[in-house]
Motif scaffolding. Structure first.
Motif, PDB file in Angstrom:
ATOM      1  N   GLY A  65       0.960  -1.201   0.063  1.00 35.83           N
ATOM      2  CA  GLY A  65      -0.053   0.079  -0.101  1.00 35.83           C
ATOM      3  C   GLY A  65       0.961   1.213   0.071  1.00 35.83           C
ATOM      4  N   ARG A  66       2.072   1.271   0.228  1.00 33.64           N
ATOM      5  CA  ARG A  66       2.973   2.324   0.238  1.00 33.64           C
ATOM      6  C   ARG A  66       4.102   2.322  -0.637  1.00 33.64           C
ATOM      7  NH1 ARG A  66       6.269   3.510   4.664  1.00 33.64           N
ATOM      8  NH2 ARG A  66       6.392   1.091   5.126  1.00 33.64           N
ATOM      9  N   PHE A  67       4.581   1.349  -1.149  1.00 28.93           N
ATOM     10  CA  PHE A  67       5.548   0.867  -2.149  1.00 28.93           C
ATOM     11  C   PHE A  67       5.035   0.248  -3.336  1.00 28.93           C
ATOM     12  CE2 PHE A  67       9.091   0.514   1.296  1.00 28.93           C
ATOM     13  CZ  PHE A  67       8.815   1.613   1.806  1.00 28.93           C
ATOM     14  N   THR A  68       5.834   0.675  -4.432  1.00 32.22           N
ATOM     15  CA  THR A  68       5.232  -0.041  -5.774  1.00 32.22           C
ATOM     16  C   THR A  68       6.626  -0.403  -6.539  1.00 32.22           C
ATOM     17  OG1 THR A  68       3.414   1.340  -6.048  1.00 32.22           O
ATOM     18  CG2 THR A  68       3.978   0.387  -7.980  1.00 32.22           C
ATOM     19  N   ILE A  69       6.670  -1.563  -6.813  1.00 32.42           N
ATOM     20  CA  ILE A  69       7.897  -2.209  -7.637  1.00 32.42           C
ATOM     21  C   ILE A  69       7.388  -2.318  -9.043  1.00 32.42           C
ATOM     22  CG2 ILE A  69       7.117  -4.451  -7.113  1.00 32.42           C
ATOM     23  CD1 ILE A  69      10.358  -5.127  -7.076  1.00 32.42           C
ATOM     24  N   SER A  70       8.278  -1.908 -10.220  1.00 30.03           N
ATOM     25  CA  SER A  70       7.998  -2.239 -11.198  1.00 30.03           C
ATOM     26  C   SER A  70       9.151  -2.446 -12.207  1.00 30.03           C
ATOM     27  CB  SER A  70       7.345  -0.648 -11.891  1.00 30.03           C
ATOM     28  OG  SER A  70       8.219   0.356 -11.749  1.00 30.03           O
ATOM     29  N   ARG A  71       9.004  -2.739 -13.479  1.00 28.16           N
ATOM     30  CA  ARG A  71      10.269  -3.078 -14.157  1.00 28.16           C
ATOM     31  C   ARG A  71      10.035  -2.651 -15.587  1.00 28.16           C
ATOM     32  NH1 ARG A  71      11.477  -9.134 -13.618  1.00 28.16           N
ATOM     33  NH2 ARG A  71      13.206  -8.766 -15.354  1.00 28.16           N
ATOM     34  N   ASP A  72      11.062  -2.272 -16.374  1.00 29.16           N
ATOM     35  CA  ASP A  72      11.352  -1.913 -17.665  1.00 29.16           C
ATOM     36  C   ASP A  72      12.393  -3.037 -18.315  1.00 29.16           C
ATOM     37  OD1 ASP A  72      11.525  -0.911 -20.265  1.00 29.16           O
ATOM     38  OD2 ASP A  72      11.025   1.040 -19.704  1.00 29.16           O
ATOM     39  N   ASN A  73      11.807  -3.909 -18.823  1.00 32.00           N
ATOM     40  CA  ASN A  73      12.891  -4.863 -19.418  1.00 32.00           C
ATOM     41  C   ASN A  73      13.966  -4.236 -20.610  1.00 32.00           C
ATOM     42  OD1 ASN A  73      12.473  -6.834 -17.418  1.00 32.00           O
ATOM     43  ND2 ASN A  73      10.734  -7.748 -18.951  1.00 32.00           N
ATOM     44  N   ALA A  74      12.988  -3.378 -21.256  1.00 28.08           N
ATOM     45  CA  ALA A  74      13.944  -2.667 -22.417  1.00 28.08           C
ATOM     46  C   ALA A  74      14.964  -1.907 -21.915  1.00 28.08           C
ATOM     47  CB  ALA A  74      12.841  -1.757 -23.308  1.00 28.08           C
ATOM     48  N   LYS A  75      14.761  -1.191 -20.750  1.00 28.37           N
ATOM     49  CA  LYS A  75      15.587  -0.467 -20.350  1.00 28.37           C
ATOM     50  C   LYS A  75      16.443  -1.261 -19.117  1.00 28.37           C
ATOM     51  CE  LYS A  75      13.154   3.957 -20.891  1.00 28.37           C
ATOM     52  NZ  LYS A  75      12.336   4.987 -20.236  1.00 28.37           N
ATOM     53  N   LYS A  76      16.326  -2.319 -18.861  1.00 31.18           N
ATOM     54  CA  LYS A  76      16.809  -3.174 -17.835  1.00 31.18           C
ATOM     55  C   LYS A  76      16.866  -2.359 -16.673  1.00 31.18           C
ATOM     56  CE  LYS A  76      19.807  -5.251 -21.276  1.00 31.18           C
ATOM     57  NZ  LYS A  76      21.279  -5.433 -21.816  1.00 31.18           N
ATOM     58  N   LEU A  77      15.741  -1.988 -16.104  1.00 35.19           N
ATOM     59  CA  LEU A  77      15.641  -1.171 -14.933  1.00 35.19           C
ATOM     60  C   LEU A  77      14.500  -1.539 -14.169  1.00 35.19           C
ATOM     61  CD1 LEU A  77      16.753   1.706 -14.142  1.00 35.19           C
ATOM     62  CD2 LEU A  77      14.869   2.640 -15.078  1.00 35.19           C
ATOM     63  N   VAL A  78      14.631  -1.475 -12.847  1.00 36.09           N
ATOM     64  CA  VAL A  78      13.629  -1.953 -11.867  1.00 36.09           C
ATOM     65  C   VAL A  78      13.680  -0.589 -10.943  1.00 36.09           C
ATOM     66  CG1 VAL A  78      12.994  -3.475 -10.024  1.00 36.09           C
ATOM     67  CG2 VAL A  78      14.129  -4.199 -12.147  1.00 36.09           C
ATOM     68  N   THR A  79      12.287  -0.270 -10.519  1.00 39.41           N
ATOM     69  CA  THR A  79      12.224   0.511  -9.609  1.00 39.41           C
ATOM     70  C   THR A  79      11.431   0.190  -8.632  1.00 39.41           C
ATOM     71  OG1 THR A  79      10.270   1.544 -10.974  1.00 39.41           O
ATOM     72  CG2 THR A  79      12.686   2.533 -11.708  1.00 39.41           C
ATOM     73  N   LEU A  80      11.735   0.976  -7.484  1.00 41.92           N
ATOM     74  CA  LEU A  80      10.890   1.004  -6.209  1.00 41.92           C
ATOM     75  C   LEU A  80      10.370   2.505  -5.667  1.00 41.92           C
ATOM     76  CD1 LEU A  80       9.739  -1.062  -3.960  1.00 41.92           C
ATOM     77  CD2 LEU A  80      11.626  -0.198  -2.797  1.00 41.92           C
ATOM     78  N   GLN A  81       9.270   2.591  -6.102  1.00 41.55           N
ATOM     79  CA  GLN A  81       8.387   3.851  -5.772  1.00 41.55           C
ATOM     80  C   GLN A  81       8.056   3.798  -4.174  1.00 41.55           C
ATOM     81  OE1 GLN A  81       8.223   6.998  -7.336  1.00 41.55           O
ATOM     82  NE2 GLN A  81       7.409   7.659  -5.310  1.00 41.55           N
ATOM     83  N   MET A  82       8.628   4.758  -3.213  1.00 43.96           N
ATOM     84  CA  MET A  82       8.263   4.434  -1.674  1.00 43.96           C
ATOM     85  C   MET A  82       7.644   5.748  -1.374  1.00 43.96           C
ATOM     86  SD  MET A  82      11.751   2.677  -0.373  1.00 43.96           S
ATOM     87  CE  MET A  82      12.852   4.302  -0.661  1.00 43.96           C
ATOM     88  N   ASN A  83       6.373   5.704  -0.808  1.00 43.49           N
ATOM     89  CA  ASN A  83       5.788   6.796  -0.216  1.00 43.49           C
ATOM     90  C   ASN A  83       5.205   6.845   1.007  1.00 43.49           C
ATOM     91  OD1 ASN A  83       5.560   7.800  -3.196  1.00 43.49           O
ATOM     92  ND2 ASN A  83       3.469   6.464  -3.402  1.00 43.49           N
ATOM     93  N   SER A  84       4.987   7.686   1.582  1.00 42.65           N
ATOM     94  CA  SER A  84       4.483   7.694   2.959  1.00 42.65           C
ATOM     95  C   SER A  84       5.506   7.034   3.908  1.00 42.65           C
ATOM     96  CB  SER A  84       3.106   6.953   3.186  1.00 42.65           C
ATOM     97  OG  SER A  84       1.972   7.549   2.323  1.00 42.65           O
ATOM     98  N   LEU A  85       6.797   7.384   3.573  1.00 40.23           N
ATOM     99  CA  LEU A  85       7.929   6.698   4.161  1.00 40.23           C
ATOM    100  C   LEU A  85       8.032   6.928   5.872  1.00 40.23           C
ATOM    101  CD1 LEU A  85      10.580   7.491   1.877  1.00 40.23           C
ATOM    102  CD2 LEU A  85      10.036   5.189   2.642  1.00 40.23           C
ATOM    103  N   LYS A  86       8.380   6.086   6.709  1.00 40.18           N
ATOM    104  CA  LYS A  86       8.528   6.214   7.862  1.00 40.18           C
ATOM    105  C   LYS A  86       9.911   5.859   8.665  1.00 40.18           C
ATOM    106  CE  LYS A  86       3.787   3.729   8.096  1.00 40.18           C
ATOM    107  NZ  LYS A  86       3.238   2.523   8.469  1.00 40.18           N
ATOM    108  N   PRO A  87      10.062   6.311   9.811  1.00 38.47           N
ATOM    109  CA  PRO A  87      11.577   6.224  10.322  1.00 38.47           C
ATOM    110  C   PRO A  87      11.926   4.697  10.245  1.00 38.47           C
ATOM    111  CG  PRO A  87      10.318   7.713  11.625  1.00 38.47           C
ATOM    112  CD  PRO A  87       9.222   7.097  10.732  1.00 38.47           C
TER     113      PRO A  87
END
Length: 115
Positions: A65-87
């Motif tokens: 519910g806070r993080f989203t993982i995604s990938r772009d194989n053409a770019k050989k890239l994986v991202t992790l979008q992190m929202n509502s971060l906590k200590p």
């Protein structure tokens, strides 16, 4: 094996957002299951999120519910979008690639959530 380089870590205030990126190398990036793990001081490395080579995602309860993982194989890239971060999200975040029972790891990127 694939080579992995993470970027995007840093210092953010509680409630803020960060986007981590993992750049892979090699010609067979698309066959790898990819994931993000983290390790806080004095704690074991733990799973944050994974994405299969077919795009299926899985999240730790703490990330759901806070993080989203995604990938772009053409770019050989994986991202992790992190929202509502906590200590408690403070840790070194590592990118992982897994195929044929073998793991490859990046060098890690530090995420610090603090006011």
């Amino acid at each position: 094996q694939v080579q992995l380089v993470e970027s995007g870590g840093g210092l953010v205030q509680p409630g803020g957002s960060l986007r981590l990126s993992c750049a892979g190398s090699g010609s067979r990036f698309s066959i790898y299951a990819m994931g993000w793990y983290r390790q806080a001081p004095g704690k074991q490395r733990e799973l944050v999120a994974t994405i299969s080579n077919a795009g299926r995602t899985n999240y730790a309860d703490s990330a759901q519910g806070r993080f989203t993982i995604s990938r772009d194989n053409a770019k050989k890239l994986v991202t992790l979008q992190m929202n509502s971060l906590k200590p408690e999200d403070t840790a070194v975040y590592y990118c992982n690639a897994r195929a044929f029972g073998l793991d490859s790891w990046g060098q890690g990127t530090q995420v610090t959530v603090s006011s």
